[in-house]
Design a protein around this motif. Sequence first.
Motif: not given
Length: 92
Positions: A17-26, A28-33, A72-79
Amino acid sequence: MTTSSNSFSGGLSMNTKAIQCPKCNGEMVQGFIFDRADGGLRRVINWVEGAPDKAFWTVTKVPEEKCVPVGTFRCSVCGFLESYAHTEFAAK
């Protein structure tokens, strides 16, 4: 990401399951740089322990056994980006 007995240090796992962003609760989506090096080859970035050693000219000498892939994980709401170094993030 979840917390589970087979997750790596820090309680993160890539599998359910997905987790929530520690900044805005959006969500978090897995990815990489990726690193565009060696004539444009695309590679997952790595974390390397210790200070960099300069090799011939301006190249940095990096022993392969000291490289740990970074996910790297990116928040889908705030980035917001949050990165972790673990072998689980190696390219497959």
